[in-house]
Design a protein around this motif. Sequence first.
Motif, PDB file in Angstrom:
ATOM      1  N   HIS A 232      10.554  23.006   1.943  1.00 48.05           N
ATOM      2  CA  HIS A 232       9.388  22.244   1.499  1.00 48.05           C
ATOM      3  C   HIS A 232       8.538  21.860   2.706  1.00 48.05           C
ATOM      4  CE1 HIS A 232      12.499  19.311   2.519  1.00 48.05           C
ATOM      5  NE2 HIS A 232      11.548  18.409   2.707  1.00 48.05           N
ATOM      6  N   GLY A 233       7.294  21.574   2.451  1.00 58.92           N
ATOM      7  CA  GLY A 233       6.371  21.152   3.495  1.00 58.92           C
ATOM      8  C   GLY A 233       5.249  20.348   2.875  1.00 58.92           C
ATOM      9  N   VAL A 234       4.319  19.904   3.696  1.00 64.89           N
ATOM     10  CA  VAL A 234       3.201  19.086   3.224  1.00 64.89           C
ATOM     11  C   VAL A 234       1.897  19.760   3.623  1.00 64.89           C
ATOM     12  CG1 VAL A 234       2.114  16.818   3.277  1.00 64.89           C
ATOM     13  CG2 VAL A 234       4.608  17.010   3.456  1.00 64.89           C
ATOM     14  N   SER A 235       0.990  19.888   2.667  1.00 61.76           N
ATOM     15  CA  SER A 235      -0.265  20.607   2.911  1.00 61.76           C
ATOM     16  C   SER A 235      -1.215  19.804   3.793  1.00 61.76           C
ATOM     17  CB  SER A 235      -0.948  20.940   1.580  1.00 61.76           C
ATOM     18  OG  SER A 235      -1.351  19.762   0.907  1.00 61.76           O
ATOM     19  N   VAL A 236      -2.192  20.503   4.331  1.00 55.61           N
ATOM     20  CA  VAL A 236      -3.192  19.918   5.221  1.00 55.61           C
ATOM     21  C   VAL A 236      -3.981  18.831   4.493  1.00 55.61           C
ATOM     22  CG1 VAL A 236      -5.291  20.389   6.534  1.00 55.61           C
ATOM     23  CG2 VAL A 236      -3.390  22.026   6.577  1.00 55.61           C
ATOM     24  N   ARG A 237      -4.124  17.678   5.121  1.00 56.12           N
ATOM     25  CA  ARG A 237      -4.941  16.600   4.559  1.00 56.12           C
ATOM     26  C   ARG A 237      -6.359  16.694   5.103  1.00 56.12           C
ATOM     27  NH1 ARG A 237      -2.619  11.120   6.198  1.00 56.12           N
ATOM     28  NH2 ARG A 237      -3.993  10.289   4.588  1.00 56.12           N
ATOM     29  N   SER A 238      -7.325  16.465   4.244  1.00 55.70           N
ATOM     30  CA  SER A 238      -8.721  16.423   4.688  1.00 55.70           C
ATOM     31  C   SER A 238      -8.999  15.102   5.394  1.00 55.70           C
ATOM     32  CB  SER A 238      -9.657  16.583   3.486  1.00 55.70           C
ATOM     33  OG  SER A 238      -9.528  15.471   2.607  1.00 55.70           O
ATOM     34  N   LEU A 239     -10.161  15.018   6.030  1.00 53.96           N
ATOM     35  CA  LEU A 239     -10.563  13.767   6.668  1.00 53.96           C
ATOM     36  C   LEU A 239     -10.604  12.652   5.622  1.00 53.96           C
ATOM     37  CD1 LEU A 239     -13.487  15.026   8.929  1.00 53.96           C
ATOM     38  CD2 LEU A 239     -11.127  14.554   9.615  1.00 53.96           C
ATOM     39  N   THR A 240     -10.033  11.513   5.957  1.00 52.50           N
ATOM     40  CA  THR A 240     -10.015  10.397   5.011  1.00 52.50           C
ATOM     41  C   THR A 240      -9.724   9.098   5.742  1.00 52.50           C
ATOM     42  OG1 THR A 240      -8.940   9.467   3.046  1.00 52.50           O
ATOM     43  CG2 THR A 240      -7.565  10.798   4.504  1.00 52.50           C
ATOM     44  N   GLU A 241     -10.297   8.025   5.222  1.00 55.73           N
ATOM     45  CA  GLU A 241     -10.037   6.700   5.780  1.00 55.73           C
ATOM     46  C   GLU A 241      -8.826   6.053   5.123  1.00 55.73           C
ATOM     47  OE1 GLU A 241     -12.772   3.508   4.113  1.00 55.73           O
ATOM     48  OE2 GLU A 241     -13.886   5.330   3.571  1.00 55.73           O
ATOM     49  N   TYR A 242      -8.238   6.736   4.118  1.00 57.15           N
ATOM     50  CA  TYR A 242      -7.123   6.155   3.368  1.00 57.15           C
ATOM     51  C   TYR A 242      -5.778   6.661   3.880  1.00 57.15           C
ATOM     52  CZ  TYR A 242     -10.535   4.536  -0.043  1.00 57.15           C
ATOM     53  OH  TYR A 242     -11.591   3.906  -0.649  1.00 57.15           O
TER      54      TYR A 242
END
Length: 287
Positions: A232-242
């Motif tokens: 398993h892995g975690v996908s790329v996160r977009s720019l975000t302030e959260y």
Amino acid sequence: MKTLLSKVKTSDIFIEPFPHIIVKDALEEELFLKLVSEFPSISTINKGIENQGIDLLSSNVRIHYLAKEVLSDDTITPLWKKFIALHTSNSFLHEFIYLFKEHILQIYPHFEKEYGFFETLISGIRKIDTCVMADVLLDAIISINTPVFNKPNSIRQAHVDLPDKLFAGLFYMRDPQDKSTGGDLELYRFKKGKPYGFKNCEVDDLYVERVKTIRYGQNVLVLFLNSTYSLHGVSVRSLTEYPRYFVNLLGEVRKPLFDPLKYQESLQMKFFKKLKKQRVSRELTKT
């Protein structure tokens, strides 16, 4: 309070690419929203003993607060303490065992001989108890990934968890105002159908293919049995302030369930991977 597994049946378990469950609306809405409203602050979580030296202004880094720390912190609300205590309890362990015991025996046929009979397994709290007094040490870790300020990047590539982990789970608590993309859990399988190409516990994309993506959402539980197949892995996160909010659940046994050293990337594989990267680099240079 009921556990995150209270509504799950054995028939809800997905087999491919490895045994796992996905539970939407895992908690009653009122309870979930109350937990969200009382989620510990980033500064509180950053007090965690394993977060030493982490800069909160760094982009997309993980910090977490272990159950041991939560239960001894007077600033954590009683509701959160109750939630963490419940998910590190013997009742939670046996809910997991009831659901997954058939799959445990398929993957680890000698489990009961080596770790104890399912019916008599005793849980402890990780970092408080030891394997002398408990068969499975549980943790329920309040976690975040910090906001993404710089170039979007992945949190973790395809990997399996450490071999002393019997199971792992993620309870997602996404902020309803968070409109970013990514941060999803991705499940993989080996292209050759059997474990190979490990670099410690991680596996290069060259050797795996993505089978399923489980969106980072609100009130969603993902929990799986850990083995050499549990990629398993975690996908790329977009720019975000959260931040990315979740609780990490896990069960740890006294000795490794498998040996990842048996499946490490061979020198031949490393050579061909190096050639492929060089070829791609040359093609990019031409364009």
